[in-house]
Design a protein around this motif. Structure first.
Motif, PDB file in Angstrom:
ATOM      1  N   VAL A 144       0.840  -1.200   0.000  1.00 24.84           N
ATOM      2  CA  VAL A 144       0.000   0.000   0.000  1.00 24.84           C
ATOM      3  C   VAL A 144       0.880   1.256   0.000  1.00 24.84           C
ATOM      4  N   PRO A 145       0.710   2.161  -0.971  1.00 25.11           N
ATOM      5  CA  PRO A 145       1.467   3.426  -0.963  1.00 25.11           C
ATOM      6  C   PRO A 145       1.115   4.258   0.272  1.00 25.11           C
ATOM      7  N   VAL A 146       2.069   5.041   0.730  1.00 27.16           N
ATOM      8  CA  VAL A 146       1.871   5.911   1.892  1.00 27.16           C
ATOM      9  C   VAL A 146       2.044   7.358   1.453  1.00 27.16           C
ATOM     10  N   LEU A 147       1.083   8.194   1.786  1.00 25.87           N
ATOM     11  CA  LEU A 147       1.158   9.619   1.473  1.00 25.87           C
ATOM     12  C   LEU A 147       1.557  10.410   2.707  1.00 25.87           C
ATOM     13  N   ILE A 148       2.569  11.252   2.553  1.00 22.82           N
ATOM     14  CA  ILE A 148       3.041  12.101   3.649  1.00 22.82           C
ATOM     15  C   ILE A 148       3.063  13.548   3.178  1.00 22.82           C
ATOM     16  N   PHE A 149       2.589  14.442   4.047  1.00 21.81           N
ATOM     17  CA  PHE A 149       2.694  15.879   3.808  1.00 21.81           C
ATOM     18  C   PHE A 149       3.894  16.383   4.609  1.00 21.81           C
ATOM     19  N   PRO A 150       5.046  16.555   3.987  1.00 23.06           N
ATOM     20  CA  PRO A 150       6.260  16.872   4.743  1.00 23.06           C
ATOM     21  C   PRO A 150       6.282  18.268   5.367  1.00 23.06           C
ATOM     22  N   GLU A 151       5.337  19.142   4.981  1.00 18.29           N
ATOM     23  CA  GLU A 151       5.278  20.459   5.622  1.00 18.29           C
ATOM     24  C   GLU A 151       4.641  20.364   7.011  1.00 18.29           C
ATOM     25  N   GLY A 152       3.835  19.313   7.210  1.00 19.14           N
ATOM     26  CA  GLY A 152       3.216  19.118   8.515  1.00 19.14           C
ATOM     27  C   GLY A 152       1.935  19.883   8.729  1.00 19.14           C
ATOM     28  N   THR A 153       1.715  20.942   7.969  1.00 19.82           N
ATOM     29  CA  THR A 153       0.494  21.729   8.091  1.00 19.82           C
ATOM     30  C   THR A 153       0.202  22.395   6.757  1.00 19.82           C
ATOM     31  N   ARG A 154      -1.019  22.895   6.600  1.00 25.18           N
ATOM     32  CA  ARG A 154      -1.422  23.484   5.325  1.00 25.18           C
ATOM     33  C   ARG A 154      -0.761  24.837   5.088  1.00 25.18           C
ATOM     34  N   GLN A 155      -0.521  25.114   3.819  1.00 28.12           N
ATOM     35  CA  GLN A 155       0.043  26.388   3.387  1.00 28.12           C
ATOM     36  C   GLN A 155      -0.954  27.097   2.476  1.00 28.12           C
ATOM     37  N   ALA A 156      -0.788  28.387   2.317  1.00 25.95           N
ATOM     38  CA  ALA A 156      -1.672  29.156   1.442  1.00 25.95           C
ATOM     39  C   ALA A 156      -1.332  28.871  -0.020  1.00 25.95           C
ATOM     40  N   CYS A 157      -2.268  29.229  -0.895  1.00 27.86           N
ATOM     41  CA  CYS A 157      -2.085  29.052  -2.334  1.00 27.86           C
ATOM     42  C   CYS A 157      -0.778  29.692  -2.795  1.00 27.86           C
ATOM     43  N   GLY A 158       0.053  28.898  -3.480  1.00 29.08           N
ATOM     44  CA  GLY A 158       1.313  29.404  -4.016  1.00 29.08           C
ATOM     45  C   GLY A 158       2.478  29.370  -3.055  1.00 29.08           C
ATOM     46  N   GLU A 159       2.252  29.004  -1.797  1.00 31.01           N
ATOM     47  CA  GLU A 159       3.333  28.984  -0.809  1.00 31.01           C
ATOM     48  C   GLU A 159       3.789  27.556  -0.530  1.00 31.01           C
ATOM     49  N   LEU A 160       5.013  27.441  -0.032  1.00 27.74           N
ATOM     50  CA  LEU A 160       5.595  26.133   0.273  1.00 27.74           C
ATOM     51  C   LEU A 160       6.402  26.244   1.549  1.00 27.74           C
ATOM     52  N   GLY A 161       6.108  25.368   2.500  1.00 27.29           N
ATOM     53  CA  GLY A 161       6.795  25.413   3.776  1.00 27.29           C
ATOM     54  C   GLY A 161       8.061  24.564   3.798  1.00 27.29           C
ATOM     55  N   THR A 162       8.675  24.475   4.960  1.00 23.50           N
ATOM     56  CA  THR A 162       9.861  23.644   5.158  1.00 23.50           C
ATOM     57  C   THR A 162       9.456  22.170   5.179  1.00 23.50           C
ATOM     58  N   PHE A 163      10.270  21.324   4.580  1.00 30.28           N
ATOM     59  CA  PHE A 163       9.987  19.883   4.529  1.00 30.28           C
ATOM     60  C   PHE A 163      10.762  19.160   5.621  1.00 30.28           C
ATOM     61  N   HIS A 164      10.078  18.292   6.371  1.00 30.37           N
ATOM     62  CA  HIS A 164      10.799  17.391   7.263  1.00 30.37           C
ATOM     63  C   HIS A 164      11.190  16.129   6.471  1.00 30.37           C
ATOM     64  N   GLN A 165      12.098  15.348   6.990  1.00 29.97           N
ATOM     65  CA  GLN A 165      12.708  14.251   6.237  1.00 29.97           C
ATOM     66  C   GLN A 165      12.039  12.894   6.483  1.00 29.97           C
ATOM     67  N   THR A 166      10.924  12.865   7.195  1.00 26.07           N
ATOM     68  CA  THR A 166      10.315  11.598   7.579  1.00 26.07           C
ATOM     69  C   THR A 166       9.932  10.742   6.376  1.00 26.07           C
ATOM     70  N   GLY A 167       9.368  11.362   5.342  1.00 24.24           N
ATOM     71  CA  GLY A 167       8.933  10.607   4.165  1.00 24.24           C
ATOM     72  C   GLY A 167      10.076   9.890   3.483  1.00 24.24           C
ATOM     73  N   VAL A 168      11.178  10.594   3.295  1.00 16.88           N
ATOM     74  CA  VAL A 168      12.346   9.981   2.664  1.00 16.88           C
ATOM     75  C   VAL A 168      12.940   8.916   3.577  1.00 16.88           C
ATOM     76  N   ALA A 169      12.977   9.180   4.886  1.00 14.13           N
ATOM     77  CA  ALA A 169      13.500   8.181   5.834  1.00 14.13           C
ATOM     78  C   ALA A 169      12.664   6.906   5.791  1.00 14.13           C
ATOM     79  N   LEU A 170      11.346   7.051   5.668  1.00 19.03           N
ATOM     80  CA  LEU A 170      10.469   5.878   5.573  1.00 19.03           C
ATOM     81  C   LEU A 170      10.749   5.105   4.289  1.00 19.03           C
ATOM     82  N   ALA A 171      10.879   5.812   3.177  1.00 20.46           N
ATOM     83  CA  ALA A 171      11.158   5.152   1.898  1.00 20.46           C
ATOM     84  C   ALA A 171      12.485   4.403   1.955  1.00 20.46           C
ATOM     85  N   GLN A 172      13.492   5.006   2.552  1.00 16.80           N
ATOM     86  CA  GLN A 172      14.798   4.356   2.657  1.00 16.80           C
ATOM     87  C   GLN A 172      14.726   3.139   3.560  1.00 16.80           C
ATOM     88  N   ARG A 173      13.972   3.248   4.623  1.00 11.93           N
ATOM     89  CA  ARG A 173      13.836   2.114   5.561  1.00 11.93           C
ATOM     90  C   ARG A 173      13.155   0.924   4.887  1.00 11.93           C
TER      91      ARG A 173
END
Length: 238
Positions: A144-173
């Motif tokens: 089953v694919p897993v979806l992660i929002f690495p910003e952790g919270t919603r951003q406004a239209c056109g904006e992008l927050g800081t990404f945490h590394q959990t998603g990539v760490a999970l994929a590597q694991r």
């Protein structure tokens, strides 16, 4: 006034559909997991059509062929609740990482467990990270694919927050690829405004990344791709 009337039409039809389907879903907790996914996906597909029809939104999907047929981690920017509806339409077997508070929402929250989400307490720190890695690996091992929002919270239209590394760490694991996803859903389902907006809503899947290498570098590479796609979406909407 047009946006207000369209939004009222959406809320009324969406609520009626959700109440109706909630009755259908009553026995689903007793059924196999693939049937539960189907139940969630059916609700989401109809709800997405209701949104497009009532508000005047056109869905522009690109790159779905980049999503592997097997397990993967999908890394998406996060702008609104609409993403969960739309992604169930295109990826019917999908587990979301979400905040545990959502499970307390009436009706929708009661049935969210049917989709086998990974519900975390965002204030739990390392314990939440451990939960995502352990439960996420179980989902991936089950295909089953897993979806992660690495910003952790919603951003406004056109904006992008800081990404945490959990998603990539999970994929590597788990030894699976990571697929970036860029969306501009917040331009049509804005945070803090009940009125929805018409237009071309974009969902762009990028090329799968093998996730090998330093997790911070892979995360930054994927964030750069998403940022570039969001910029293009803004240009096309201007």
């Amino acid at each position: 006034m047009g946006k207000a009337l369209r939004s009222i039409l959406f809320y009324v039809t969406f609520t009626l559909w959700t109440l109706l389907w909630a009755l259908v879903l009553l026995p689903f907790p007793l059924l196999p997991q693939h049937t539960r996914y189907w139940g969630c996906g059916t609700w989401a597909r109809v709800a997405s059509h209701i949104f497009a029809w009532s508000i005047g939104v056109r869905y522009c999907m690109q790159g779905l062929e980049n999503v592997p047929h097997g397990p993967c981690v999908i890394l998406s920017n996060h702008q609104s609740s609409l993403e969960t509806l739309l992604l169930w339409c295109y990826l019917p077997h999908l587990s979301f990482v979400l905040k545990a508070e959502l499970l307390r929402f009436p009706i929708i929250g009661w049935y969210l467990p049917l989709s086998a989400p990974i519900a975390i307490n965002r204030g739990a720190g390392r314990q939440a990270l451990k939960q995502v890695l352990e439960e996420g690996e179980k989902r991936l091992r089950a295909g089953v694919p897993v979806l992660i929002f690495p910003e952790g919270t919603r951003q406004a239209c056109g904006e992008l927050g800081t990404f945490h590394q959990t998603g990539v760490a999970l994929a590597q694991r788990a030894g699976v690829p990571v697929v970036p996803l860029a969306v501009n859903t917040g331009c049509f389902w804005p945070r803090g405004d009940w009125r929805k907006r018409p237009g071309d809503l974009h969902l762009h899947f990028g090329p799968a990344d093998s996730s090998t290498g330093r997790s911070n570098e892979v995360t930054q590479h994927l964030r750069d791709w998403i940022a570039s796609e969001i910029k293009q979406m803004q240009t096309h909407s201007d």
